[in-house]
Write a protein that holds these residues in place. Structure first.
Motif, PDB file in Angstrom:
ATOM      1  N   ILE A  63       0.841  -1.208   0.000  1.00 12.77           N
ATOM      2  CA  ILE A  63       0.000   0.000   0.000  1.00 12.77           C
ATOM      3  C   ILE A  63       0.870   1.249   0.000  1.00 12.77           C
ATOM      4  O   ILE A  63       0.596   2.221  -0.720  1.00 12.77           O
ATOM      5  N   VAL A  70      -5.416   1.480  -4.840  1.00 12.07           N
ATOM      6  CA  VAL A  70      -5.498   0.486  -3.776  1.00 12.07           C
ATOM      7  C   VAL A  70      -6.974   0.170  -3.577  1.00 12.07           C
ATOM      8  O   VAL A  70      -7.754   1.038  -3.176  1.00 12.07           O
ATOM      9  N   ILE A 171      -3.657  -4.097  -5.630  1.00 14.48           N
ATOM     10  CA  ILE A 171      -2.747  -2.957  -5.616  1.00 14.48           C
ATOM     11  C   ILE A 171      -2.303  -2.678  -7.053  1.00 14.48           C
ATOM     12  O   ILE A 171      -1.704  -3.548  -7.704  1.00 14.48           O
TER      13      ILE A 171
END
Length: 402
Positions: A63, A70, A171
């Motif tokens: 992250i 995200v 992600i």
């Protein structure tokens, strides 16, 4: 030339168990113009992450390094220390597109307790957590993170029962996580696992599912990738995906290992048949289950079969996985229970990567069996008849009402 290539291969060899090593190596390999480097880059990388600390250490870094997006989908997102860890990390992430999807279950259940029961309405600690959860969400939304809830409760059988049970993090376009861990303190304390996938085609498949759910659509889909099949279940056509699981059980030659807190029919029925034909079927389930009904269910099923039931002695286990002949690993968000089989939206993975399976065997199966006790279960004829009637009644009610 052969010794040079061999030495090069040794230097770039990927270790599935080394947390953080894969992403560094792949970034380094991308700078090298060598055919063996490109072969490694093209390989599917799947990493087993056991328990919350290992998962969170890996996810937090992803992250923090995200460039574009995200996406987090969870069943529970609570304003306790675990939920706030995620929230703070999202606030600091440089990604421009940050979204959180949570099932509406998390709006009425906190810390595994129904918020609106008379006793819990008077529980100051629980009500404080409820206020902290609202404040956490507002802080995220004020900073640009978008939050939505799936499966709103409405007064129909399907909308009351059907939950979006997926745990999925995507992600950018490069990394995804699937498994069983939620973002709440009590869930983080349980034994569980996640799987980190960095194959771009598989990640694109999962990203598409997240965006579909975000837009309000539940879709059944099947993706076939190297050493991996992925199923996203829509809550209506689930039996099509689970037939793959049942066929794998039916085809087992030597062994079936299952770990799940809530396993029920129809999976037990196929496991019972497999055990009767000589397959070593071992089921590990928590000795201290947060839903006592399932502990009793497991005992009854074991009493009428040759299934080797083991009760975990390490507290609550929320881990759900099935290993067949030590060749095929089935894992994702499903508990191998009837509601998953019929009504829940789930993610299911069928893995055949042997390095991953070896890691699972060494770090999950063997220690979890070692930390469990075998149970010699007894059940009366009435108990077994009652279990059959319960199963039939549940199946009839769900089929009729939904």
């Amino acid at each position: 030339m052969k010794p040079k290539s061999f030495g090069f291969w040794r230097r770039i060899e990927y270790n599935h168990g080394a947390s953080g090593s894969a992403s560094w190596e792949r970034r380094h390999l991308a700078t090298l113009n060598h055919p063996l480097a490109q072969a490694v880059l093209n390989r599917m990388s799947i990493e087993l992450l056991v328990n919350f600390h290992e998962f969170w250490s890996r996810l937090r870094g992803d992250i923090e390094r995200a460039h574009e997006s995200v996406f987090v989908q969870t069943f529970a997102f609570e304003g306790d220390s675990v939920g706030k860890q995620l929230a703070e990390t999202l606030l600091l992430s440089p990604a421009s597109d940050k979204r959180v999807l949570a099932d509406s279950f998390t709006r009425i259940v906190l810390s595994d307790r129904f918020r609106y029961s008379p006793a819990n309405l008077l529980d100051r600690g629980l009500q404080h957590e409820a206020r902290e959860t609202v404040a956490m969400r507002k802080k995220l939304e004020a900073a640009g993170t978008r939050i939505r809830f799936t499966n709103a409760y409405r007064p129909t059988p399907r909308t009351l029962l059907s939950r979006n049970h997926k745990k999925l993090i995507v992600i950018d376009a490069s990394t995804a996580y699937i498994g069983g861990i939620n973002f709440s303190e009590h869930n983080a304390a349980w034994h569980d696992m996640m799987l980190r996938i960095d194959d771009r085609a598989a990640v694109a498949f999962l990203r598409k599912d997240f965006l579909s759910t975000w837009d309000g659509g539940d879709h059944f889909a099947h993706g076939d990738f190297p050493d991996l099949e992925l199923f996203t279940l829509d809550g209506r056509d689930n039996r099509r995906a689970f037939q793959r699981v049942l066929n794998l059980i039916d085809g087992a030659r030597r062994s079936v290992f299952v770990e799940s807190p809530y396993i029920t029919f129809p999976f037990y029925e196929r496991l019972r048949v497999a055990a009767d034909r000589g397959v070593n079927v071992k089921v590990v389930t928590p000795g201290q289950n947060n839903w006592s009904y399932f502990a009793n269910y497991a005992r009854c099923e074991s009493a009428r079969s040759k299934i080797d039931l083991r009760l975990s002695q390490r507290g609550m286990s929320h881990l759900k996985a099935m290993l067949i002949d030590e060749e095929v690993l089935i894992a994702g968000s499903s508990n191998f229970d009837y509601l998953s089989y019929r009504l829940y939206q789930e993610i299911l993975g069928v893995f055949t990567d042997q390095a991953l399976i070896s890691d699972f065997r060494q770090r999950v199966m063997l220690p979890d069996v070692a930390n469990s006790v075998a149970v010699d279960c007894q059940a009366s004829a009435f108990d077994l008849r009652w279990l059959n009637w319960q199963n039939r009644l549940i199946d009839f009610a769900v089929t009729t009402l939904t």
